[in-house]
Design an enzyme around this catalytic site. Structure first.
Site, short mmCIF file in Angstrom:
data_model
loop_
_atom_site.label_atom_id
_atom_site.label_comp_id
_atom_site.label_asym_id
_atom_site.label_seq_id
_atom_site.Cartn_x
_atom_site.Cartn_y
_atom_site.Cartn_z
N HIS A 136 0.83 -1.20 0.00
CA HIS A 136 0.00 0.00 0.00
C HIS A 136 0.88 1.26 0.00
O HIS A 136 0.63 2.20 -0.76
CB HIS A 136 -0.91 -0.02 1.23
CG HIS A 136 -1.83 1.15 1.33
ND1 HIS A 136 -3.15 1.09 0.93
CD2 HIS A 136 -1.65 2.41 1.79
CE1 HIS A 136 -3.73 2.27 1.14
NE2 HIS A 136 -2.83 3.08 1.67
N GLU A 137 1.90 1.25 0.84
CA GLU A 137 2.78 2.42 0.92
C GLU A 137 3.59 2.58 -0.36
O GLU A 137 3.83 3.71 -0.82
CB GLU A 137 3.71 2.30 2.13
CG GLU A 137 3.00 2.24 3.47
CD GLU A 137 2.04 3.39 3.68
OE1 GLU A 137 2.33 4.52 3.23
OE2 GLU A 137 0.98 3.16 4.27
N HIS A 140 1.54 4.44 -2.81
CA HIS A 140 1.52 5.89 -2.58
C HIS A 140 2.71 6.55 -3.28
O HIS A 140 2.59 7.65 -3.83
CB HIS A 140 1.57 6.19 -1.08
CG HIS A 140 0.24 6.12 -0.40
ND1 HIS A 140 -0.88 6.74 -0.88
CD2 HIS A 140 -0.13 5.50 0.75
CE1 HIS A 140 -1.89 6.50 -0.05
NE2 HIS A 140 -1.46 5.75 0.93
N GLU A 201 -6.20 6.97 -1.28
CA GLU A 201 -6.29 5.76 -0.48
C GLU A 201 -6.94 4.63 -1.26
O GLU A 201 -6.51 3.48 -1.20
CB GLU A 201 -7.06 6.04 0.81
CG GLU A 201 -6.31 6.91 1.79
CD GLU A 201 -4.98 6.29 2.18
OE1 GLU A 201 -4.95 5.13 2.63
OE2 GLU A 201 -3.96 6.96 2.02
N ASP A 205 -5.04 1.19 -2.22
CA ASP A 205 -5.58 -0.13 -1.88
C ASP A 205 -5.59 -1.04 -3.10
O ASP A 205 -5.14 -2.18 -3.06
CB ASP A 205 -7.02 0.02 -1.38
CG ASP A 205 -7.09 0.35 0.10
OD1 ASP A 205 -6.05 0.26 0.78
OD2 ASP A 205 -8.19 0.69 0.58
#
EC number: 3.4.-.-
Length: 487
Positions: A136-137, A140, A201, A205
């Site tokens: 997930h990070e 980003h 977000e 995901d």
């Protein structure tokens, strides 16, 4: 409209984490979610992001309790790179760090830097769950969410851009001061930023789960870990700190479950390295009660064969920590005999050897291991440490010179180099090594001062003096470039 708290805004700006809020909506499919894109070049180039990331990580080294354990650093970066190798739109190198913090959290920032709290190892139950947070990070970063947020901020309030950037840095160094700065900076356009981040977000995901599956992990690890977080609110009198600023609504969990179900079912082998890393980090965390660790090791001792190995390894670490070296050796020896090339076990036996002053035995074992694992950083740093303990300082210096050349961002290597130089009375080399530790923590004035002293101690116009003076020039230029990020 519900008023947004200052803490929530901080979470949006700094963490961009797995657990931020998302609006209620029907479950999106893979096809119905277009990539938001990786623009933001008008505000920040990729090179600028990398530079800013380097600036921030220096500040984090100076302010946060990062865990510099070579084994854990190698493990988390190996795991992270496995995920990065299956990501799209990778434009920066990636670096993964662990901070010793009992609160569940993770955040990504400029230049491919990802910071994980050690509590993630306590609450994740398998490697897929841990990897889900990291994926997930990573998403980003690859989608440049923070840079795009900056671009959006500049468009809505041009004069606030520099203040926002400065406040993020201030928050990392001083939470109370950073919070106050952010509350003033963000007035007037906070709701738009919240909406922007909800899109981020959702995108992280979706893309994160895709990375997770491509890399061979269980996509269900993401909703499974979210469920663990949700359960924390039911079984604890106090809500976990992260959930105050990163709410986890039921629809977010449902979305993740439904999306995971769209992937083919797969059987994921239990990861021995994850289990070893988990018990190792739990013995390092100073805030954990011993009863919890003992309960986990007892559970593992009655589990799978890999869990039983992890239990014995964990008991070895605890015994070594208590300086019960003879007992620790008895527990570890059968493991090392079965897996003589296992670096986790070699590292643990080295600590026992040092505790019992069996330096030559440790040196021989590490040298043999390095013949099989060429230039392995864990083995190299272990061998350098044993050389110092055995008072073989020239050998330590020689090895550390090679090590720091290959790993110039490793604080442990430079610290050991300074120690080896000090033991030999080589003050100039000691100062130069200390200078590098200061530079890695963003303390450029002190680094330059140390190098100036080192330059004054060596022969005029010598190679060493030229080397020190050249490094001073490099650090001054770096300091000047980074001054733009200070407020």
């Amino acid at each position: 409209m519900k008023k947004t708290s200052t803490k929530s805004l901080i979470a949006i700006l700094v963490s961009l984490t797995l657990f931020s809020n998302s609006p209620a909506r029907s479950v999106p499919t893979e096809e119905s979610l277009p990539d938001i894109g990786t623009t933001a070049a008008s505000t920040l180039s990729t090179n600028q992001e990398i530079e800013m990331g380097d600036f921030y990580i220096r500040k984090i080294r100076a302010e946060a309790p990062l865990i510099y354990d070579p084994l854990l650093t190698q493990y988390i970066n190996k795991l992270g790179q496995k995920l990065v190798n299956h990501a799209d739109a990778v434009k920066t190198p990636f670096h993964f760090y662990i901070v010793n913090n009992p609160n569940i959290n993770a955040y990504a920032f400029f230049g491919g830097n990802v910071v994980l709290h050690s509590a993630l190892f306590r609450y994740s139950r398998n490697e897929s769950e841990l990897a889900s947070v990291m994926a997930h990070e990573i998403s980003h970063v690859t989608q440049r969410h923070l840079a795009r947020m900056m671009e959006d901020t500049q468009r809505k309030a041009p004069l606030a851009w520099a203040g926002t950037l400065g406040s993020i840095l201030l928050l990392m160094a001083n939470p109370q001061a950073g919070m106050a700065a952010l509350s003033g900076t963000l007035a007037g356009f906070s709701q738009g930023m919240i909406s922007f981040t909800r899109e981020n977000e959702q995108e992280a995901d979706r893309i994160g789960m895709r990375i997770l599956s491509r890399a061979g992990f269980d996509p269900y690890g993401m909703p499974s870990f979210m469920q663990t977080l949700s359960e924390q609110t039911l079984h604890n009198s106090e809500i976990p700190e992260i959930l105050y600023t990163h709410p986890l609504p039921d629809n977010r969990l449902a979305d993740a479950r439904n999306r995971a179900n769209q992937y083919p079912k797969k059987s994921i082998p239990e990861s021995q390295e994850y289990l070893l890393a988990r018990v190792r980090i739990l013995t390092i965390e100073s805030t954990l009660e011993s009863a919890y660790i003992n309960d986990l090791l007892n559970q593992y001792s009655h589990g799978t064969s890999k869990e039983q190995i992890a239990a014995s390894y964990g008991r070895t670490l605890l015994l070594t920590k208590k300086r019960k070296y003879t007992e620790a050796r008895e527990v570890l020896t059968p493991l090392l005999n079965k897996q003589p090339d296992n670096i986790w076990f070699i590292d643990a036996m080295t600590d026992i050897d040092i505790g019992q002053a069996r330096y030559e035995q440790a040196i021989i074992r590490l040298q043999q291991a390095l013949q099989k694992h060429k230039n392995n950083p864990v083995l190299q740093i272990n061998l350098a440490n044993v050389y110092i303990e055995a008072k073989q300082y020239p050998k330590a210096s020689q090895l550390l010179f090679q090590y720091t050349f290959s790993h110039p961002d490793n604080l442990t290597g430079w610290s050991l180099m300074a120690e080896a130089a000090s033991k030999q009375g080589k003050r100039n080399e000691e100062l130069a090594a200390y200078a590098e530790t200061m530079a890695l923590q963003g303390q450029f004035d002190l680094a330059i001062n140390y190098l100036s002293q080192a330059s004054a101690l060596v022969k005029l116009n010598s190679y060493d003096q030229a080397r020190y003076d050249a490094r001073i020039d490099q650090l001054r230029k770096l300091q000047q470039r980074y001054s733009q990020y200070k407020k």
